[in-house]
Design an enzyme around this catalytic site. Structure first.
Site, PDB file in Angstrom:
ATOM      1  N   SER A   1       4.871 -14.313  -5.615  1.00  0.00           N
ATOM      2  CA  SER A   1       6.274 -13.890  -5.670  1.00  0.00           C
ATOM      3  C   SER A   1       7.138 -15.051  -6.198  1.00  0.00           C
ATOM      4  CB  SER A   1       6.726 -13.418  -4.285  1.00  0.00           C
ATOM      5  OG  SER A   1       7.918 -12.702  -4.359  1.00  0.00           O
TER       6      SER A   1
ATOM      7  N   ASP B   1       2.663  -2.782  -6.579  1.00  0.00           N
ATOM      8  CA  ASP B   1       3.831  -3.672  -6.504  1.00  0.00           C
ATOM      9  C   ASP B   1       4.906  -3.158  -7.459  1.00  0.00           C
ATOM     10  OD1 ASP B   1       5.690  -5.734  -6.557  1.00  0.00           O
ATOM     11  OD2 ASP B   1       4.222  -7.321  -6.938  1.00  0.00           O
TER      12      ASP B   1
ATOM     13  N   HIS C   1       4.201  -5.059  -2.993  1.00  0.00           N
ATOM     14  CA  HIS C   1       4.399  -6.465  -3.306  1.00  0.00           C
ATOM     15  C   HIS C   1       3.784  -7.392  -2.255  1.00  0.00           C
ATOM     16  CE1 HIS C   1       6.276  -9.965  -5.012  1.00  0.00           C
ATOM     17  NE2 HIS C   1       6.858 -10.243  -3.866  1.00  0.00           N
TER      18      HIS C   1
END
Lengths: 381, 381
Positions: free
Chosen positions: A160, A326, A359
């Site tokens: 991320s 995601d 995610h």
């Protein structure tokens, strides 16, 4: 002017990391043009730097993450956030690697951020803290590596926002990184990404307790606004399918709807819990600064609009990993990175993994991800 | 006890609808078990009911929509929200149809809702207004049709939450609906749908001005919380691709980032504008009630968990329309409805239309949708 501290592991403590912080004199020159000094960096290390100083692995944390990658969190008491990938017999192993994880600049777990004392005034910076970028976070990490005597990283790894740092590292410091692992990330924030962050920022700033950021003196922080910000963001970390599988339309421990506004559905109480527990461990102003840093992130923009140009000077091997569910940073964003790396003639491995959890998959049990991490890291050893 | 009012069209007024409201004695028996009386319904009509009373078309509006489907909005002064589909030479045409659009129960444009005066106390209901459901909205519309002398609808038509009402109509009143058109909608709210609404409700309730809903006396409404709720919801009405096309990472009319917290990106100022303009025309408590109604919506649940069973008694032809970039109520939800209709042996047309604009596509220029609407309505005439 360099000061540092180490807190010894307590007897019976499950942590095997060292809780460390260092005050570096700076100045750290920032993308905004401002200069920050001093620069506090709080970090954890695991394992030992080997004789030829070739086994250092830097782990970069996500938006609201912290340096406690494999150590108990001092506030929540929870285990480290990536013990599934970092630890004995894991892909990133203190028996083989010297593992470093630093709290990012702008955060609130010990590194310099809006809650830090501004030496010019003797009071917290609050919104007088300079706006920072992902590259600024990386520059601060480089200063920490200098302090630790680490000239070159075997690898930089992040998921991320951590992946953004892992992407930037080889572009800013081509000689200091041999490998970069970028997980569930992107080379630039999209309009939708910015939109979700803007909702969170507006929720914080709409809270009357925010008071332009100057809430530190009485400790009466804008927790209600921060909780709403977290709730909105949290939805983007999960997949629709994962939410349906985990919660669906299941009611709380009641037999029927209440025809009221309490949390009837499990997803409601889950989200409320996410909001409430977040505010205990995170500073609202830090949330503003770090979301801003990610919204400003566009690696191509810093290189004349060409992502391939950004990678022209890099010397690292790259490993790009995405997850099929995601929707915050979808696989298409990872493909953009891989195409640019190939266009720049760089070595890049890419894999899209399947997971129902959206995610957040990289933080959860992901045996395939571990195999990819392990193989990629060992190939460079 | 039935009172009604009509406001004449002003000279030069672009509206050709009639601004009407009616106070029906009730009681309206609600799903919660409560009984509402009186029941105010504000509505617009266009065209004339024909001699055999066979040309009535009921249009059901979405979450924050209103009865001004083809009339100027009294607060914003904007044209009706569906003039692209309703009007002279449009699929729904006052020259051929007697068109009715009523403000839903729980809303704030003249129909009974939390801002209405509770006859028991002489003050606004606020959160003492009973929690309502989509079926309750439909029952109130049926009372309006009784008042207007409309025994049977040629068609009921709605997008988004309006589509939920269009789905429910033939299940509650099988003899009163000949056709149902369900656009960009779903037969039940998913965990993700509920989650986004819960964020909005928490944003409103976290606003200190909300005061448990009792803010009507001083007019000091929780506008900041409502604006945040709107911003979060608005993201779900647009597609990622549409946002990228419209805004991307474009900056405001500046040459570079400001390294501050003003709206640097166009998407930020757009979202802020959406929030600010919304609070001028909508009541925060109504937002709580109507989001609750949609979260409670699960048509199968009311029929033993089988959506096909829900349609067993219906006599209407159905037309189901979805948009390929709608991620709020994706095409898969429309397919579920169509499969259940087919399982129940009902006549159902289904089309997925292509549009870059996500959920809001049905409100925008959509020539293909108009062709489908026109063909389906004419086939039943």
């Amino acid at each position: 002017m360099t000061a540092h501290s180490e807190i010894a592991t307590q007897p019976g403590d499950q942590r095997y990391g060292l809780r460390r912080s260092v005050r570096l004199p700076g100045p750290l020159l920032l993308d905004s043009g401002a200069a920050l000094k001093p620069v506090d960096i709080a970090y954890e290390t695991y394992g030992t730097l080997n004789a030829d100083r070739s086994n250092a692995v830097l782990i970069c944390h996500a938006l609201t993450g912290d340096q406690f990658v494999a150590s108990e969190h001092p506030v929540t008491g929870k285990p480290g956030w990536w013990t599934r990938a970092v630890g004995p017999d894991k892909p990133i192993d203190p028996a083989r690697h010297f593992i470093i994880c630093a709290n990012v600049l702008g955060s609130c777990l010990g590194s310099s951020g809006p809650a830090s004392v501004d030496p010019a005034t003797g009071t917290p910076y609050a919104m007088r803290f300079p706006v920072i970028t992902i590259a600024d976070m990386v520059r601060a990490q480089a200063m920490l590596l200098d302090h630790l005597g680490v000239a070159q990283l075997a690898a930089v790894v992040g998921g991320s926002m951590g992946g953004m740092q892992a992407l930037v590292w080889p572009t800013l410091f081509p000689e200091r990184v041999r490998a970069s692992i970028v997980i569930a990330s992107t080379a630039r924030h999209s309009a939708q990404n910015i939109a979700f962050h803007e909702v969170g920022r507006q929720a914080i700033m709409a809270d009357p307790r925010w008071r332009g950021g100057d809430y530190y003196a009485d400790g009466n922080a804008p927790t209600a606004g921060l909780a709403v910000a977290r709730m909105a963001a949290h939805i983007t970390y999960l997949s629709e399918a994962g939410l349906t599988e985990k919660f669906g339309r299941k009611l709380q421990a009641r037999e029927a709807k209440t025809f009221g506004f309490d949390a009837d559905f499990q997803i409601e109480s889950y989200l409320r819990h996410q909001g409430i527990s977040f505010v205990e461990r995170f500073d609202a102003n830090s949330y503003l600064y770090i979301t801003r840093a990610t919204d400003y992130f566009d690696l191509a923009e810093d290189h004349g609009g060409s992502l391939a140009s950004a990678f022209a000077r890099t010397n690292a091997r790259f490993c790009i990993i995405s997850f099929d569910t995601d929707w915050l940073y979808p696989t298409a964003e990872s493909r953009n990175i891989v195409h640019a790396l190939h266009a720049a003639g760089r070595a890049a491995s890419f894999v899209e993994l399947s997971s129902p959890f959206g995610h957040d998959s990289f933080l959860l049990e992901a045996p395939e991800m571990n195999r990819v991490l392990d193989g990629f890291l060992r190939a460079g050893a």
